[in-house]
Each structure stands twice: as structure tokens, then as C-alpha cells.
Motif scaffolding. Structure first.
Motif, mmCIF file in Angstrom:
data_model
loop_
_atom_site.group_PDB
_atom_site.id
_atom_site.type_symbol
_atom_site.label_atom_id
_atom_site.label_comp_id
_atom_site.label_asym_id
_atom_site.label_seq_id
_atom_site.Cartn_x
_atom_site.Cartn_y
_atom_site.Cartn_z
ATOM 1 N N TYR A 26 8.754 -2.818 -5.319
ATOM 2 C CA TYR A 26 7.299 -2.674 -5.469
ATOM 3 C C TYR A 26 7.253 -1.274 -6.143
ATOM 4 O O TYR A 26 5.933 -0.913 -6.541
ATOM 5 C CB TYR A 26 6.440 -2.646 -4.058
ATOM 6 N N CYS A 86 3.527 2.686 5.654
ATOM 7 C CA CYS A 86 3.111 1.150 5.621
ATOM 8 C C CYS A 86 2.097 0.767 6.571
ATOM 9 O O CYS A 86 2.384 1.105 7.871
ATOM 10 C CB CYS A 86 4.425 0.356 5.844
ATOM 11 N N GLU A 87 0.961 0.480 6.323
ATOM 12 C CA GLU A 87 -0.130 -0.041 7.294
ATOM 13 C C GLU A 87 0.443 -1.104 8.434
ATOM 14 O O GLU A 87 -0.015 -1.059 9.478
ATOM 15 C CB GLU A 87 -1.344 -0.452 6.551
ATOM 16 N N LEU A 88 1.064 -2.132 7.836
ATOM 17 C CA LEU A 88 1.680 -3.065 8.736
ATOM 18 C C LEU A 88 2.466 -2.190 9.985
ATOM 19 O O LEU A 88 2.404 -2.691 11.002
ATOM 20 C CB LEU A 88 2.577 -4.130 8.037
ATOM 21 N N ASN A 114 9.508 -3.773 9.155
ATOM 22 C CA ASN A 114 8.391 -2.935 8.850
ATOM 23 C C ASN A 114 7.835 -2.237 9.998
ATOM 24 O O ASN A 114 6.744 -2.750 10.528
ATOM 25 C CB ASN A 114 7.523 -3.777 7.994
ATOM 26 N N CYS A 172 -0.174 -7.618 6.826
ATOM 27 C CA CYS A 172 -0.366 -6.603 5.495
ATOM 28 C C CYS A 172 -1.386 -6.703 4.748
ATOM 29 O O CYS A 172 -1.622 -8.029 4.481
ATOM 30 C CB CYS A 172 1.021 -6.825 5.081
ATOM 31 N N TYR A 173 -2.356 -5.697 4.719
ATOM 32 C CA TYR A 173 -3.538 -5.837 3.788
ATOM 33 C C TYR A 173 -3.318 -6.400 2.475
ATOM 34 O O TYR A 173 -3.970 -7.080 1.683
ATOM 35 C CB TYR A 173 -4.358 -4.695 3.875
ATOM 36 N N VAL A 174 -2.073 -6.142 1.711
ATOM 37 C CA VAL A 174 -1.701 -6.367 0.475
ATOM 38 C C VAL A 174 -1.660 -8.064 0.105
ATOM 39 O O VAL A 174 -2.354 -8.586 -0.683
ATOM 40 C CB VAL A 174 -0.446 -5.623 -0.094
ATOM 41 N N GLU A 200 4.606 -12.735 3.940
ATOM 42 C CA GLU A 200 3.580 -12.097 4.695
ATOM 43 C C GLU A 200 2.184 -12.498 4.165
ATOM 44 O O GLU A 200 1.185 -12.105 5.137
ATOM 45 C CB GLU A 200 3.591 -10.593 4.355
ATOM 46 N N CYS A 260 -0.096 -2.228 -3.254
ATOM 47 C CA CYS A 260 0.465 -1.431 -2.489
ATOM 48 C C CYS A 260 0.153 -0.050 -2.506
ATOM 49 O O CYS A 260 1.268 0.569 -3.157
ATOM 50 C CB CYS A 260 1.731 -1.745 -1.408
HETATM 51 FE FE1 SF4 Z 1 3.911 -2.443 4.057
HETATM 52 FE FE2 SF4 Z 1 2.092 -4.237 2.971
HETATM 53 FE FE3 SF4 Z 1 2.800 -1.993 1.568
HETATM 54 FE FE4 SF4 Z 1 4.711 -4.029 2.390
HETATM 55 S S1 SF4 Z 1 3.140 -4.206 1.036
HETATM 56 S S2 SF4 Z 1 5.024 -1.653 2.443
HETATM 57 S S3 SF4 Z 1 4.235 -4.592 4.471
HETATM 58 S S4 SF4 Z 1 1.618 -2.281 3.592
#
Ligand code: SF4
Ligand code: 13P
Length: 303
Positions: A26, A86-88, A114, A172-174, A200, A260
């Protein structure tokens, strides 16, 4: 310094310090281009476990750099961008896991990679999106607490004949932002395209998919596929890699591009300063490293 000079300096410093640059799929295109190894969480963890570099520069988010440190505690592990998290991973704490273990004493704890290092330390085994189904299938228990991603837990539950106890607050918000409506519209626009989604994603999106894959799985699938068009249901950064490696094929995000922001924090300048000043070093308490390493090594065995 212009881009070419920065890239040259990065290469020089890398050589001088026997460093290796790892980047997640990513990351920004310019980071992907400078990386020695590009991959998903599983692929990168496996590379970390066997590299003979003295220094690991991890371009990704903090749980990934921490995983590298846990698997290679004697190496210097650096994360170029200090705040990239990472929000998750932040949705569950080690204390939450202790409570779950008390509530379900006969269950084994499988934690998605994660997660923070202390959550891994409380877990029996870790997993990634590439091996979650196999890990849960192979673990010696018919009752599994699966944390923290509820969508991945639901995907695993649909693939394995075991009781899977999810952590309801974890997503995961994304990926949660990819909707079934967007999928249906994209299908209408590109009826001949194959739909690849990350586990996810919400179950309603997974239900519509042709393939449910980790980011590394998507790279491998596209390479071996005779298909020409692909709809990509995950973070937009992977499209850069897919396009670069498959010039004759076409890739479209499902709906708007999903970003993200933490993954996009790392810039070329950050990587340069990271190598120059050897910043920001990951350090974790020894006890946490030992317990988390046990869970990560168990994952590599169960994969
Ligand atoms: Fe975390 Fe979602 Fe970003 Fe992956 S895409 S690093 S799960 S916030
Ligand atoms: P992968 O391991 O499939 O690359 O996924 C990591 C991640 O953070 C997905 O959001």
C-alpha cells in the motif's frame, strides 16, 4: 535535493550500512520503487526472518515494523515515519484479550498480525490475511477467539468448521468503506472484470467477490490469470504495483479510491533521513518480544 539525488543517496546509505528496505504493497509508488522487497504482511515477515542485513528499514505501519523487530530482535529495525499506525490494531488492548481469555478459558487466541506487540504477547498464534484460514484450521482447538478484525473473523468462520469468537469492535475503516452498492455499480460498468477483494471487507462485499485474497495473493493471482480487467477491493496503493507488473492488464478500484492515510505518510525524504540518522528505532521490552515471538513463530509453523 531532487528525487534522483535522494534515490541515489538512499542507495549509497543502504550499501554503507548493510540495510534492507521493506515496503508494504500500500506504500506510495516512489517508496515501492526504492524497496528491496515489496509484499504483504506474511511475505515481509518471512523475509525478515531470513535476511542477513544488519538494519531493516520498514516502510509500512508500526505493527509491521514491530513484527520485524520481534522476529529479528538483534537487528536494528527502523520505521521512517514515526506516527504511521493502524487504526484496526489500536482497537484492542492486551487487557481486552485477558478478559476474553477469562470468559472463554477453553478457547485458543488467534490474533491477526495487525495488533500491537502486547496483544501478540497475549495470543497463542498470530496470522495474516494470507494464512488466517489455515492457521485456524490447523490449531489444536475447536474453539478459537479471533481478534481484532470482525470481517476477517467472519470470513474464516465461513471457511472452517470450528467455533470462531470474534471481537465485535474491530474493523478497518478503509475496507469497511467499500460498499456493496459500489461493487454492484462497478460490476455494471466493467462486466468482464474479475472482482478481487481483501478479507477485511464487509461480508456483503466478500459475498460478491470472485476471489478473496491478501494483497500478496492479489499480486500472484493477477500474474497467473488470463483475465484482462480486474476490480480491486482494497487500499488503492496496490494498483500501482499491479499496473507496473502487468502492463497489458487493466485495474480499477471499487468505487472511489480507498486510502489508508497512515500507509501514505512515508515519503522518500523520510526514508533518506531514516537511513542517515538511523531514526526511528523500534524498541520493545524483552518479555514482550519473547512472548510475541512465540506466537509469530507458531504462525510460521501453522501456515
Ligand atoms: Fe490498518 Fe486498515 Fe491501514 Fe491496513 S488499511 S494498515 S488494516 S488501517
Ligand atoms: P496484507 O497482509 O494482505 O497485505 O494486509 C495488510 C493490511 O493492513 C490490510 O489492510
Amino acid at each position: 535535493m531532487d528525487v534522483e539525488n535522494i534515490e541515489e543517496e538512499i542507495r549509497r546509505l543502504k550499501e554503507e550500512k548493510n540495510a534492507i528496505i521493506l515496503a508494504h504493497n500500500y506504500q506510495r509508488g516512489e517508496i515501492q520503487d526504492i524497496a528491496d522487497l515489496l509484499g504483504d504482511s506474511l511475505g515481509l515477515s518471512m523475509e525478515v526472518a531470513k535476511t542477513d542485513a544488519d538494519m531493516i528499514v520498514f516502510c509500512g505501519v508500526s505493527f509491521m515494523a514491530e513484527t520485524a523487530k520481534i522476529l529479528s530482535p538483534d537487528k536494528k529495525v527502523l520505521q521512517p515515519s514515526l506516527g504511521a499506525g493502524c487504526e484496526l490494531a489500536n482497537k484492542i488492548t492486551a487487557q481486552d484479550v485477558k478478559v476474553l481469555k477469562q470468559k472463554y478459558p477453553d478457547a485458543r487466541v488467534v490474533s491477526y498480525v495487525n495488533t500491537t506487540a502486547d496483544v501478540k504477547a497475549e495470543s497463542d498464534v498470530c496470522c495474516t490475511s494470507a494464512n488466517a484460514v489455515n492457521v485456524v484450521r490447523n490449531i489444536e482447538s475447536d474453539r478459537v477467539i479471533f481478534i481484532p478484525d470482525r470481517n476477517l473473523a467472519s470470513f474464516v468462520r465461513s471457511s472452517v468448521d470450528k467455533e470462531v469468537i470474534p471481537w465485535d469492535g474491530g474493523y478497518c475503516y478503509v475496507h469497511e468503506n467499500i460498499t456493496k452498492e459500489e461493487v454492484l455499480k462497478a460490476r455494471e460498468k466493467y462486466p468482464d472484470a474479475l472482482l478481487l477483494v481483501h478479507p477485511e471487507c464487509n461480508p456483503s462485499v466478500i459475498y460478491e467477490a470472485d476471489e478473496v485474497l491478501s494483497t500478496g495473493g492479489m499480486v500472484g493471482f493477477v500474474k497467473g490469470s488470463v483475465g484482462r480487467r480486474f476490480l480491486i477491493g482494497t487500499e488503492e496503493g496496490i494498483i500501482y504495483r499491479l499496473q507496473k507488473e502487468n502492463p497489458g492488464k487493466e485495474f480499477y478500484p471499487v468505487g472511489d479510491k480507498k486510502v489508508c492515510w497512515d500507509m501514505k505518510m512515508t515519503t522518500l525524504k523520510d526514508v533518506y533521513l531514516c537511513l542517515l540518522d538511523e531514526r526511528y528505532e523500534i524498541s520493545l521490552p524483552e518479555g514482550i518480544i519473547d512472548s510475541a515471538k512465540r506466537a509469530l513463530e507458531a504462525m510460521l509453523r501453522y501456515t
